[in-house]
Design a protein around this motif. Sequence first.
Motif, PDB file in Angstrom:
ATOM      1  N   UNK A  76       0.830  -1.210   0.000  1.00 36.11           N
ATOM      2  CA  UNK A  76       0.000   0.000   0.000  1.00 36.11           C
ATOM      3  C   UNK A  76       0.862   1.257   0.000  1.00 36.11           C
ATOM      4  N   UNK A  77       1.980   1.227   0.723  1.00 34.65           N
ATOM      5  CA  UNK A  77       2.886   2.386   0.753  1.00 34.65           C
ATOM      6  C   UNK A  77       3.479   2.664  -0.633  1.00 34.65           C
ATOM      7  N   UNK A  78       3.879   1.580  -1.320  1.00 35.46           N
ATOM      8  CA  UNK A  78       4.430   1.738  -2.675  1.00 35.46           C
ATOM      9  C   UNK A  78       3.369   2.286  -3.635  1.00 35.46           C
ATOM     10  N   UNK A  79       2.142   1.787  -3.466  1.00 37.25           N
ATOM     11  CA  UNK A  79       1.043   2.266  -4.321  1.00 37.25           C
ATOM     12  C   UNK A  79       0.770   3.741  -4.081  1.00 37.25           C
ATOM     13  N   UNK A  80       0.749   4.139  -2.801  1.00 35.52           N
ATOM     14  CA  UNK A  80       0.499   5.551  -2.467  1.00 35.52           C
ATOM     15  C   UNK A  80       1.599   6.452  -3.018  1.00 35.52           C
ATOM     16  N   UNK A  81       2.851   5.973  -2.964  1.00 39.64           N
ATOM     17  CA  UNK A  81       3.971   6.756  -3.495  1.00 39.64           C
ATOM     18  C   UNK A  81       3.833   6.938  -5.003  1.00 39.64           C
ATOM     19  N   UNK A  82       3.496   5.839  -5.704  1.00 39.36           N
ATOM     20  CA  UNK A  82       3.313   5.919  -7.158  1.00 39.36           C
ATOM     21  C   UNK A  82       2.120   6.800  -7.503  1.00 39.36           C
ATOM     22  N   UNK A  83       1.070   6.726  -6.673  1.00 36.51           N
ATOM     23  CA  UNK A  83      -0.118   7.546  -6.915  1.00 36.51           C
ATOM     24  C   UNK A  83       0.200   9.034  -6.738  1.00 36.51           C
ATOM     25  N   UNK A 125      -5.863  -1.222   0.641  1.00 37.31           N
ATOM     26  CA  UNK A 125      -6.496  -0.887   1.919  1.00 37.31           C
ATOM     27  C   UNK A 125      -7.340  -2.061   2.412  1.00 37.31           C
ATOM     28  N   UNK A 126      -8.043  -2.699   1.498  1.00 34.83           N
ATOM     29  CA  UNK A 126      -8.876  -3.846   1.866  1.00 34.83           C
ATOM     30  C   UNK A 126      -8.010  -5.007   2.334  1.00 34.83           C
ATOM     31  N   UNK A 127      -6.894  -5.252   1.634  1.00 28.76           N
ATOM     32  CA  UNK A 127      -5.997  -6.346   2.019  1.00 28.76           C
ATOM     33  C   UNK A 127      -5.406  -6.101   3.399  1.00 28.76           C
ATOM     34  N   UNK A 128      -5.026  -4.832   3.667  1.00 33.67           N
ATOM     35  CA  UNK A 128      -4.465  -4.505   4.979  1.00 33.67           C
ATOM     36  C   UNK A 128      -5.509  -4.675   6.065  1.00 33.67           C
ATOM     37  N   UNK A 129      -6.756  -4.324   5.741  1.00 34.49           N
ATOM     38  CA  UNK A 129      -7.831  -4.488   6.717  1.00 34.49           C
ATOM     39  C   UNK A 129      -8.056  -5.956   7.044  1.00 34.49           C
ATOM     40  N   UNK A 130      -8.005  -6.806   6.003  1.00 32.71           N
ATOM     41  CA  UNK A 130      -8.174  -8.246   6.222  1.00 32.71           C
ATOM     42  C   UNK A 130      -7.023  -8.794   7.056  1.00 32.71           C
ATOM     43  N   UNK A 131      -5.789  -8.353   6.729  1.00 31.93           N
ATOM     44  CA  UNK A 131      -4.618  -8.842   7.460  1.00 31.93           C
ATOM     45  C   UNK A 131      -4.669  -8.430   8.922  1.00 31.93           C
ATOM     46  N   UNK A 132      -5.086  -7.207   9.194  1.00 30.11           N
ATOM     47  CA  UNK A 132      -5.197  -6.747  10.579  1.00 30.11           C
ATOM     48  C   UNK A 132      -6.313  -7.493  11.309  1.00 30.11           C
ATOM     49  N   UNK A 133      -7.389  -7.835  10.580  1.00 29.77           N
ATOM     50  CA  UNK A 133      -8.514  -8.543  11.196  1.00 29.77           C
ATOM     51  C   UNK A 133      -8.162  -9.951  11.599  1.00 29.77           C
ATOM     52  N   UNK A 134      -7.182 -10.549  10.926  1.00 30.02           N
ATOM     53  CA  UNK A 134      -6.810 -11.932  11.249  1.00 30.02           C
ATOM     54  C   UNK A 134      -6.287 -12.059  12.666  1.00 30.02           C
ATOM     55  N   UNK A 135      -5.699 -10.999  13.216  1.00 25.17           N
ATOM     56  CA  UNK A 135      -5.185 -11.062  14.593  1.00 25.17           C
ATOM     57  C   UNK A 135      -6.321 -11.162  15.608  1.00 25.17           C
ATOM     58  N   UNK A 136      -7.474 -10.624  15.248  1.00 22.01           N
ATOM     59  CA  UNK A 136      -8.611 -10.671  16.165  1.00 22.01           C
ATOM     60  C   UNK A 136      -9.121 -12.092  16.375  1.00 22.01           C
ATOM     61  N   UNK A 137      -8.895 -12.944  15.374  1.00 22.84           N
ATOM     62  CA  UNK A 137      -9.373 -14.325  15.495  1.00 22.84           C
ATOM     63  C   UNK A 137      -8.672 -15.101  16.592  1.00 22.84           C
ATOM     64  N   UNK A 138      -7.468 -14.640  16.978  1.00 25.66           N
ATOM     65  CA  UNK A 138      -6.717 -15.323  18.041  1.00 25.66           C
ATOM     66  C   UNK A 138      -7.473 -15.264  19.365  1.00 25.66           C
ATOM     67  N   UNK A 139      -8.278 -14.211  19.583  1.00 19.51           N
ATOM     68  CA  UNK A 139      -9.031 -14.064  20.838  1.00 19.51           C
ATOM     69  C   UNK A 139     -10.006 -15.227  21.043  1.00 19.51           C
ATOM     70  N   UNK A 140     -10.474 -15.815  19.929  1.00 18.33           N
ATOM     71  CA  UNK A 140     -11.437 -16.901  20.082  1.00 18.33           C
ATOM     72  C   UNK A 140     -10.805 -18.114  20.742  1.00 18.33           C
ATOM     73  N   UNK A 141      -9.472 -18.245  20.606  1.00 15.03           N
ATOM     74  CA  UNK A 141      -8.801 -19.391  21.221  1.00 15.03           C
ATOM     75  C   UNK A 141      -8.852 -19.335  22.735  1.00 15.03           C
ATOM     76  N   UNK A 142      -9.130 -18.158  23.297  1.00 13.70           N
ATOM     77  CA  UNK A 142      -9.117 -18.011  24.769  1.00 13.70           C
ATOM     78  C   UNK A 142     -10.505 -17.810  25.328  1.00 13.70           C
TER      79      UNK A 142
END
Length: 312
Positions: A17-24, A294-311
């Motif tokens: 996303x940073x590279x895309x923003x720079x090119x944009x 932005x969508x990919x980053x949102x999905x990647x950040x959301x994956x960490x929330x799934x760890x809470x279900x383990x507890x």
Amino acid sequence: MASINTNVAAMTALRSLTATNSALTQTQERISTGLRVATAADNAAYWSIATTMKSDNSSLSTVQDALGLGAAFVDVAYTALDEAKNIVTKIKDKLVAAAQPGLDRAKIQTEVTELQAQLTGMAGAATLQGQNWLSVDSSAAGYNATKSIVSSISRAGGAISVQTISVNTGSMVLFDANAAASGILDSTRNATTGVVDPAGTFTIAALNISALTDSTADLAILDGYIKGADRAITEMAAGATALGAAKARIEIQTSFVSSLMDAIEGGISQLVDADMNEESTRLQALQVKQQLGIQALSIANGSSQSILRLFQ
């Protein structure tokens, strides 16, 4: 391995996303400025070449102004010289009329005197920007009969030089205040042939027929005056021809400089201008890529929330 300290997917998405923003940002700058090389940082070699070409193009614009001013000098001198030639033709006509025996030459001289005064005034009025090519003082400090008109610039090996068009005004001077020199109209002329002669007895600007009679000697003097006026007309025609040739050369050079400026402008455009068709296509692609990033980053950040279900 699932880790809450290191989210590799999020880091990868963020870098993309940073590279895309720079090119944009770069694309938006190109679109807003119309330039793909706006500073030396964009492309040092192209920027340096384009800067030199822009400088030369600016100088050529000044050359155009100089050519325009030079053309004005030539126009003023030509107009006055051509009209002076017409007036001397009228004087010649009066002299030919005076050759008829029995005419009142004093009355004819009255008309001739007026025409002579017109010649003096006309030559003195042929002035532009303090320069007069027809009424001069060749003894004045810095006087040069060869006038130079800036016509172009050239660059060779990194060094710039100025070209000029030279106009020799020595053959078209009508009056010269220098006691040791003279112009076409104040030169002493041979009483028989009318040619310029330091030992001559008359000048076109001051000849006087009022006292001439019908005697053979006086008629011979009158004949010399007629021949002198005729030669003066020929000399002025030669001067006008030189001015006409100079004017034609200035016009050709003006056209060439204009075409050269257009060519240089085109060269600069090839080096530094942005292709707006290409940039608009790239902008749309980057905008889509940004949204996906932005969508990919949102999905990647959301994956960490799934760890809470383990507890739970």
